[in-house]
Design an enzyme around this catalytic site. Structure first.
Site, short mmCIF file in Angstrom:
data_model
loop_
_atom_site.label_atom_id
_atom_site.label_comp_id
_atom_site.label_asym_id
_atom_site.label_seq_id
_atom_site.Cartn_x
_atom_site.Cartn_y
_atom_site.Cartn_z
N CYS A 1 0.84 -1.21 0.00
CA CYS A 1 0.00 0.00 0.00
C CYS A 1 0.88 1.26 0.00
CB CYS A 1 -0.98 -0.05 1.17
SG CYS A 1 -2.36 1.11 0.98
N HIS B 1 -3.46 -5.05 -0.11
CA HIS B 1 -2.98 -5.61 1.16
C HIS B 1 -2.96 -7.14 1.09
CE1 HIS B 1 -2.81 -2.02 3.80
NE2 HIS B 1 -3.64 -1.54 2.90
N GLU C 1 -1.51 -9.28 2.84
CA GLU C 1 -1.47 -9.97 4.14
C GLU C 1 -2.85 -10.43 4.60
OE1 GLU C 1 -1.91 -5.54 5.31
OE2 GLU C 1 -1.06 -6.73 3.68
#
Length: 535
Positions: free
Chosen positions: A381, A507, A509
């Site tokens: 990001c 993102h 993750e």
């Protein structure tokens, strides 16, 4: 009929209610049940999207773009399901909905009150979660601590649900603490007794008590708790501090917690097959190698702000029998003079997401170090945006290049607002949120990681790469390896002449699982291990 399980907490907050709820969800799923799970937060914010990470920790984004509590990350990782906007409800959302209905005249001129209007709205959110997912079991965690004034409407609502649908369809699990007094050398059950007393005074009798403890709980103590709290002795479940979070479901299963739940709810399902999960925990406990990753962020004092990033790194490490050690580096302390000292002993550098200008220059210095010294790098990001700015400044020579978020007067706005965002004034819920497709270019690190032409990832950002700089940056070896399907929005960038330097606008993750690491994290950790071995 859908069954409902409510998880409450007493004595203190941060007891691990979320992990308990997620672990139970995993056990029930492995019994063949369709499980969904939700979190009720008693704060008056509509969502945590505009809250400081210091106040709340990470904001977890769902596929459909809801900004939610970090516990939803635990739920998704443990149960391996994708949750939605119905999975996180706040007092702010409840009151907002009720007030809108009142303005539309839906209450027919009646006096709008906490009971029944607020409690009915809460109950509807519980039932809706089951309807939308066609779940066999809905697990609902009530945030906060029993006794907090903010939690009262939620507790009243879940009390009423038992009356509405019958005791065989509802179960209450209460998580408490048994403190160990070092000076006296003994554990104390009194706080738990008082917490249960408080809960019972509100009309809720817990069916299971999960006691968080540092030390083993004796049978005598369990008998005492069962007597004073009016539950079966076998329904006192010990939740001792675990060496890994993923061991908690196995500990609960050993104590037959899932069987107690199924017996109470009249669910006749076979025992949970936890063979794969047990193998995962064994692997986690016996990792033979190590690698060190520098996480350069501005919220490093509160590690919950990056909890999904850390978990994704660990998941990637499991694939390589490697324990990933995170070195927390405060971006505000990083300078060109000390960057070698701060990150020189690490095998890879990660710059996560964030908002605002604090710590930005330190992150850019760390990115420059990774680029120039061929250290594996993953940007997320804001990390991707700063990697673009660093390249523009130090390779293209565009002095003062920046993001218009950080410096509205920059002569080179490498990162800028989308045209449709320029007139938006509200901060809450106005970002590019949720799951979007990303088209990958072949023969790039990104494509090699995913091995698919189009992937879907979750986003949470407002600013984008400014396309007017694309041709000049490409000429210098900056690769735009992932874009939106129409090619308009930059999703992934990487460097040609670098072992592994990749940064994503989304993102990654958020979709990592312990048994299925996210591809970019997988290859980043792989590159970091290779870097370590080549030293």
């Amino acid at each position: 009929m859908t069954k409902y399980i409510f998880v409450t907490g007493g004595v203190v907050s941060s007891l691990g209610k979320g992990i308990t709820a997620a672990s139970l969800g995993r056990l029930l799923k492995n019994r063949g049940l369709n499980v969904t799970i939700q979190k009720f937060d008693p704060y008056i914010n509509v969502d945590p999207g505009t809250m400081s990470p210091y106040q709340h920790g990470e904001v977890f984004v769902t596929d459909d773009g809801a900004e939610t509590d970090l516990d939803l990350g635990h739920y998704e990782r443990f149960i391996d399901i994708n949750l939605n906007k119905y999975s996180n409800v706040t007092t702010g959302k409840i009151y907002s909905s009720v007030l809108q209905k009142e303005r539309r005249g839906e209450y027919l001129g009646g006096t709008v009150q906490v009971i029944p209007h607020i409690t009915n709205e809460i109950k509807e959110r519980v039932y809706r979660s089951g309807r939308e997912t066609n779940a066999d079991v809905v697990i609902t965690e009530i945030g906060g601590t029993v006794g907090d004034i903010e939690s009262l409407p939620f507790l009243e609502a879940i009390r009423q649900i038992k009356s509405d649908i019958g005791r065989d369809n509802v179960m209450y699990i209460h998580c408490t603490l048994i403190p160990y007094l070092k000076a006296a050398g003994e554990m104390k059950t009194k706080p738990t007794q008082h917490s249960v007393k408080e809960l019972r005074s509100l009309g809720i009798q817990p069916n299971i008590i999960v006691v968080r403890t540092e030390m083993p709980v004796s049978q005598d103590m369990k008998d005492k708790l069962a007597l004073f709290c009016d539950i079966d002795t076998k329904a006192v479940i010990e939740a001792r501090d675990a060496d890994t979070l993923y061991a908690v479901p196995l500990s609960l299963q050993e104590q037959n917690m899932d069987q107690i739940v199924c017996d109470h709810l009249k669910l006749d399902n076979p025992a949970a097959d936890m063979t794969e999960w047990t193998a995962l925990v064994e692997k986690v406990r016996n990792l033979s190698k190590k690698t060190k990753i520098a996480l350069v962020g501005k919220y490093v004092e509160l590690q919950d702000a990056y909890i999904s990033v850390v978990e994704a790194l660990r998941h990637a490490g499991y694939s390589f029998d490697t324990d990933v050690e995170v070195k927390w580096v405060n971006a505000e302390h990083v300078t060109a003079e000390n960057v070698q000292e701060l990150v020189g002993d690490t095998d890879g550098i990660l710059v996560p997401g964030g908002f605002g200008d604090r710590g930005v220059e330190g992150k850019i210095v760390a990115i420059q170090y990774a680029r120039e010294n061929k250290v594996p790098f993953l940007g997320i990001c804001l990390g991707m945006q700063l990697a673009s700015i660093e390249f523009a400044r130090n390779v293209l020579g565009l002095e003062g290049a920046n993001s218009s978020e950080i410096n509205p007067d920059t002569p080179y706005a490498i990162i800028d607002l989308l045209p449709e965002q320029k007139d938006v004034e509200d901060l809450g819920g106005t970002l590019r949120l949720g799951l979007y497709p990303c088209k990958l270019s072949e023969e790039t690190n990104a494509y090699n990681a995913y091995n698919e032409p189009v992937v879907y990832e979750r986003h949470r950002h407002r600013y984008e790469f400014n396309n007017q700089f694309r041709p000049d940056m490409e000429k210098e070896g900056f690769v735009f390896s992932g874009t939106s399907p129409d090619g308009r929005l930059v999703e992934i960038i990487e460097l040609k002449d670098h072992p592994w330097f990749v940064a994503a606008q989304f993102h990654p993750e958020l979709v990592s699982r312990p048994n299925r690491p996210q591809p970019l994290f997988h290859d980043f950790v792989k590159a970091s291990i290779t870097n370590k071995e080549s030293k």
